[in-house]
Design a protein around this motif. Sequence first.
Motif, PDB file in Angstrom:
ATOM      1  N   ARG A 150      12.699   4.183  13.304  1.00 54.09           N
ATOM      2  CA  ARG A 150      13.351   3.740  12.067  1.00 54.09           C
ATOM      3  C   ARG A 150      13.073   4.758  10.977  1.00 54.09           C
ATOM      4  O   ARG A 150      11.973   5.316  10.902  1.00 54.09           O
ATOM      5  N   PHE A 172      13.722   5.117   6.695  1.00 55.20           N
ATOM      6  CA  PHE A 172      14.256   4.592   5.439  1.00 55.20           C
ATOM      7  C   PHE A 172      13.721   5.456   4.308  1.00 55.20           C
ATOM      8  O   PHE A 172      12.796   6.250   4.509  1.00 55.20           O
ATOM      9  N   ILE A 192      13.049   5.722  -0.125  1.00 53.19           N
ATOM     10  CA  ILE A 192      12.882   4.989  -1.380  1.00 53.19           C
ATOM     11  C   ILE A 192      13.147   5.960  -2.520  1.00 53.19           C
ATOM     12  O   ILE A 192      12.538   7.042  -2.571  1.00 53.19           O
ATOM     13  N   ARG A 252       5.022  -0.213  -5.171  1.00 49.68           N
ATOM     14  CA  ARG A 252       5.718  -0.671  -3.958  1.00 49.68           C
ATOM     15  C   ARG A 252       4.718  -0.806  -2.818  1.00 49.68           C
ATOM     16  O   ARG A 252       3.548  -0.474  -2.960  1.00 49.68           O
ATOM     17  N   GLY A 253       5.208  -1.216  -1.681  1.00 49.34           N
ATOM     18  CA  GLY A 253       4.310  -1.422  -0.547  1.00 49.34           C
ATOM     19  C   GLY A 253       3.548  -2.710  -0.771  1.00 49.34           C
ATOM     20  O   GLY A 253       4.142  -3.777  -0.794  1.00 49.34           O
ATOM     21  N   HIS A 292       1.253  -3.978   1.218  1.00 56.62           N
ATOM     22  CA  HIS A 292       1.227  -4.690   2.490  1.00 56.62           C
ATOM     23  C   HIS A 292       0.502  -3.860   3.546  1.00 56.62           C
ATOM     24  O   HIS A 292       0.287  -2.658   3.374  1.00 56.62           O
ATOM     25  N   MET A 344       2.366   2.271  -2.930  1.00 54.69           N
ATOM     26  CA  MET A 344       3.017   3.507  -3.378  1.00 54.69           C
ATOM     27  C   MET A 344       3.380   3.338  -4.846  1.00 54.69           C
ATOM     28  O   MET A 344       3.919   2.294  -5.240  1.00 54.69           O
ATOM     29  N   TYR A 388      12.465  -2.814  12.290  1.00 61.81           N
ATOM     30  CA  TYR A 388      11.974  -3.712  11.236  1.00 61.81           C
ATOM     31  C   TYR A 388      11.742  -5.114  11.785  1.00 61.81           C
ATOM     32  O   TYR A 388      12.601  -5.690  12.448  1.00 61.81           O
ATOM     33  N   TYR A 391       4.454  -7.922   9.005  1.00 62.15           N
ATOM     34  CA  TYR A 391       3.960  -7.522   7.688  1.00 62.15           C
ATOM     35  C   TYR A 391       2.914  -8.518   7.201  1.00 62.15           C
ATOM     36  O   TYR A 391       3.113  -9.730   7.302  1.00 62.15           O
ATOM     37  N   ARG A 398       1.464  -9.434   3.739  1.00 63.56           N
ATOM     38  CA  ARG A 398       1.773  -9.136   2.335  1.00 63.56           C
ATOM     39  C   ARG A 398       0.782  -9.784   1.368  1.00 63.56           C
ATOM     40  O   ARG A 398       0.928  -9.642   0.164  1.00 63.56           O
TER      41      ARG A 398
HETATM   42  P1  TYD Z   1       9.691  -3.859   1.153  1.00 64.58           P
HETATM   43  O1  TYD Z   1       8.893  -3.902   2.408  1.00 64.58           O
HETATM   44  O2  TYD Z   1       9.335  -4.851   0.098  1.00 64.58           O
HETATM   45  O3  TYD Z   1       9.630  -2.398   0.531  1.00 64.58           O
HETATM   46  P2  TYD Z   1       8.349  -1.584   0.032  1.00 64.58           P
HETATM   47  O4  TYD Z   1       7.397  -1.518   1.173  1.00 64.58           O
HETATM   48  O5  TYD Z   1       8.830  -0.255  -0.384  1.00 64.58           O
HETATM   49  O6  TYD Z   1       7.768  -2.327  -1.124  1.00 64.58           O
HETATM   50  O7  TYD Z   1      11.219  -3.996   1.539  1.00 64.58           O
HETATM   51  C1  TYD Z   1      12.217  -4.282   0.568  1.00 64.58           C
HETATM   52  C2  TYD Z   1      13.303  -5.112   1.237  1.00 64.58           C
HETATM   53  O8  TYD Z   1      13.959  -4.365   2.254  1.00 64.58           O
HETATM   54  C3  TYD Z   1      12.766  -6.368   1.895  1.00 64.58           C
HETATM   55  O9  TYD Z   1      13.695  -7.409   1.663  1.00 64.58           O
HETATM   56  C4  TYD Z   1      12.734  -6.032   3.362  1.00 64.58           C
HETATM   57  C5  TYD Z   1      13.865  -5.031   3.503  1.00 64.58           C
HETATM   58  N1  TYD Z   1      13.647  -4.026   4.553  1.00 64.58           N
HETATM   59  C6  TYD Z   1      14.437  -4.021   5.682  1.00 64.58           C
HETATM   60  O10 TYD Z   1      15.321  -4.881   5.853  1.00 64.58           O
HETATM   61  N2  TYD Z   1      14.249  -3.053   6.631  1.00 64.58           N
HETATM   62  C7  TYD Z   1      13.292  -2.098   6.495  1.00 64.58           C
HETATM   63  O11 TYD Z   1      13.139  -1.226   7.385  1.00 64.58           O
HETATM   64  C8  TYD Z   1      12.460  -2.115   5.326  1.00 64.58           C
HETATM   65  C9  TYD Z   1      11.373  -1.089   5.137  1.00 64.58           C
HETATM   66  C10 TYD Z   1      12.670  -3.087   4.382  1.00 64.58           C
END
Ligand code: TYD
Length: 140
Positions: A37, A39, A41, A50-51, A53, A102, A119, A124, A126
């Motif tokens: 995967r 992604f 930011i 952010r993060g 978790h 982050m 995902y 997770y 949190r």
């Molecule tokens: P989140 O984990 O809160 O982001 P960060 O770790 O940067 O704070 O993810 C934000 C939103 O995106 C949350 O609703 C979950 C979704 N998401 C996915 O659907 N797939 C993914 O691969 C990721 C990383 C997040």
Amino acid sequence: MHNIDLVRMLELPERGDERGNLVIAEAGSDIPFDIKRVFYIYGSDRDVIRGCHANRVSEFVLINVAGSSKVKVLDGEGNEIIYSLNRPKTGIYLPSMVWKEMYDFSEDSVLLCLASTHYDESEYVRDIEEYKKIVRESAK
Ligand code: TYD
């Protein structure tokens, strides 16, 4: 051993020439897992955190391909390390079960995240108190 001991910076190979730079992130050699995967930011304000978790299973490599940010890693036992990401060829390896945050995103920050899993929200953690409890119990 705590997984925080496995956190490390990765220097990715760069093949630059007069046309510009090319950075390589190949699974299994440059990246210590199979990438399932990707992604990224961007557009996070400097005061955003952010993060926040830990992941029971997923491993990540984070690379600021543009701009800069910071990553704070906590072990749930009172230790924390702060890493600065500010070069497109430098990443941080985050194993499973470390708490990560982050923050301090520059306006032009694009934080590329490579993950070892698809995902799955259920892996997770949190809630930091729950994370600390899991760490305590796994140390027994
Ligand atoms: P989140 O984990 O809160 O982001 P960060 O770790 O940067 O704070 O993810 C934000 C939103 O995106 C949350 O609703 C979950 C979704 N998401 C996915 O659907 N797939 C993914 O691969 C990721 C990383 C997040």
